[in-house]
Design a protein around this motif. Structure first.
Motif, PDB file in Angstrom:
ATOM      1  N   ALA A   5      15.697  51.816  12.580  1.00  0.00           N
ATOM      2  CA  ALA A   5      15.525  53.264  12.660  1.00  0.00           C
ATOM      3  C   ALA A   5      14.955  53.835  11.364  1.00  0.00           C
ATOM      4  CB  ALA A   5      16.861  53.930  12.984  1.00  0.00           C
ATOM      5  N   LEU A   6      15.363  53.294  10.234  1.00  0.00           N
ATOM      6  CA  LEU A   6      14.859  53.767   8.943  1.00  0.00           C
ATOM      7  C   LEU A   6      13.402  53.396   8.742  1.00  0.00           C
ATOM      8  CD1 LEU A   6      18.090  52.876   7.044  1.00  0.00           C
ATOM      9  CD2 LEU A   6      17.091  55.161   7.073  1.00  0.00           C
ATOM     10  N   ILE A   7      13.003  52.226   9.240  1.00  0.00           N
ATOM     11  CA  ILE A   7      11.592  51.841   9.191  1.00  0.00           C
ATOM     12  C   ILE A   7      10.748  52.815  10.011  1.00  0.00           C
ATOM     13  CG2 ILE A   7       9.932  50.071   9.876  1.00  0.00           C
ATOM     14  CD1 ILE A   7      11.421  49.198   7.469  1.00  0.00           C
ATOM     15  N   ALA A   8      11.249  53.196  11.186  1.00  0.00           N
ATOM     16  CA  ALA A   8      10.527  54.139  12.030  1.00  0.00           C
ATOM     17  C   ALA A   8      10.401  55.491  11.354  1.00  0.00           C
ATOM     18  CB  ALA A   8      11.238  54.279  13.376  1.00  0.00           C
ATOM     19  N   ALA A   9      11.460  55.948  10.681  1.00  0.00           N
ATOM     20  CA  ALA A   9      11.404  57.226   9.963  1.00  0.00           C
ATOM     21  C   ALA A   9      10.426  57.151   8.794  1.00  0.00           C
ATOM     22  CB  ALA A   9      12.798  57.609   9.472  1.00  0.00           C
ATOM     23  N   ASN A  10      10.378  56.009   8.129  1.00  0.00           N
ATOM     24  CA  ASN A  10       9.450  55.819   7.010  1.00  0.00           C
ATOM     25  C   ASN A  10       8.008  56.034   7.446  1.00  0.00           C
ATOM     26  OD1 ASN A  10       7.486  53.445   6.042  1.00  0.00           O
ATOM     27  ND2 ASN A  10       8.634  54.162   4.250  1.00  0.00           N
ATOM     28  N   ALA A  11       7.660  55.577   8.654  1.00  0.00           N
ATOM     29  CA  ALA A  11       6.284  55.672   9.136  1.00  0.00           C
ATOM     30  C   ALA A  11       5.852  57.109   9.391  1.00  0.00           C
ATOM     31  CB  ALA A  11       6.131  54.846  10.412  1.00  0.00           C
TER      32      ALA A  11
END
Length: 342
Positions: A216-222
């Protein structure tokens, strides 16, 4: 074109409100140089302190301070931000006491339950992190992935999926705990470690939940725009490996690496990073991420973040930005192979 307008509106709101704020307070998008910010919760965990007899709701963007005790019951979980790029995830039926929050001396005591530490940016010359247990202190020597379990009778089990820990008792080194093993500290002594190798049977729902949070944090980073990444760089400085930036669509902070792409211990890449100049030339930003098929769907509305030093629990609950279909793909075997393969 709606998303840039939303971010611009948030920035205007931010500058409109900072005039009356204390000069030492941080902006809504960035966190000050201390650990202990609550980033994500499930259920209604509580925070108590010796100075107050009333327990308070542990809500997102609540800044824990020294002396606070974080308590989770059944079906309650918490993700806490430490130094940028390092997360402490507290499972259900757990109790964590905050001892110190400065980056140079982060100390958190796990008194009961389970906590998982994920770090991709710990720097020994800048950050010092200790996890305290009934069997002694665990000093984190390297970035990596760690699990800490404290039983009802005070028995301590530490799993080093990737990384290295120094086990201390009364500031005396007992042993160095290395990758790929689970250590029973309550049954171990100096020069005689009781351990088992990490296998597929070692992973449970808490491990899978931690990996889901990483996705989920990777998705928010994008989702973070490049100009925001550059703002983070100017705030945290070139010496930092990255910074925290609030994503209003996911309603949580995510990590923005500086200099170059960084990979989490789960094998996921923070592809959106801030470019900086080095002696051999520029490093350019990347907008890709990780090779994983992630869902970027998020809420169309948002609540502006409060400042990181504002100790108010009146915040809306967060939700993971990963879709149900993506979450279903995180099987026990996938979690095992992604950790053991690195």
């Amino acid at each position: 074109m709606r998303q840039p307008i939303v971010y611009l509106g948030l920035v205007v709101l931010l500058f409109a409100n900072t005039g009356a704020a204390n000069a030492t307070e941080t902006s809504a998008y960035f966190i000050s140089a201390k650990s202990g910010m609550i980033n994500y919760v499930e259920g209604k965990p509580s925070v108590s302190n010796l100075e107050s007899s009333d327990a308070r709701l542990a809500a997102p963007r609540y800044q824990l301070v020294e002396g606070d005790v974080l308590q989770t019951d059944a079906d309650q979980r918490v993700e806490m931000l430490l130094n940028p790029g390092t997360y402490l995830r507290v499972a259900e039926n757990s109790r964590v006491r905050v001892v110190a929050t400065g980056f140079e001396n982060m100390r958190f005591s796990l008194e009961r339950g389970t906590a998982i530490l994920e770090s991709l940016s710990l720097r020994r010359k800048v950050h010092r992190l200790h996890v305290l247990t009934p069997s002694g202190a665990l000093k984190v020597l390297k970035k990596g992935l760690y699990r800490f379990d404290v039983g009802a009778a005070g028995e301590v089990r530490v799993t080093v999926y990737k990384g290295k820990l120094k086990w201390l008792q009364e500031q005396t080194k007992i042993a160095v705990l290395k990758s790929g093993k689970s250590f029973d500290l309550h049954r171990s002594a100096k020069r005689r470690l009781r351990f088992t190798k990490v296998g597929e049977e070692s992973f449970d729902e808490t491990d899978l939940w931690s990996r889901k949070r990483a996705v989920a944090l990777i998705a928010a980073n994008a989702k973070i725009p490049s100009w925001m990444s550059r703002s983070a760089l100017s705030r945290y400085g070139l010496r930092a490996n990255g910074g925290w930036i609030y994503d209003p669509f996911s309603r949580m902070y995510t990590f923005i690496p500086f200099h170059s792409l960084l990979r989490s211990p789960y094998g996921l890449s923070y592809g959106n990073f801030c470019p900086t100049w080095r002696s051999y030339g520029p490093v350019y930003a990347s907008r890709g991420y990780g090779g994983s098929s992630l869902s970027n769907s998020g809420a169309s509305s948002y609540t502006p973040a409060t400042t990181s030093v504002h100790r108010s629990s009146a915040a809306t609950s967060t939700s993971s930005s990963i879709s149900a279909g993506s979450a279903a793909q995180q099987s026990r075997g996938a979690a095992s192979s992604s950790i053991r393969g690195r």
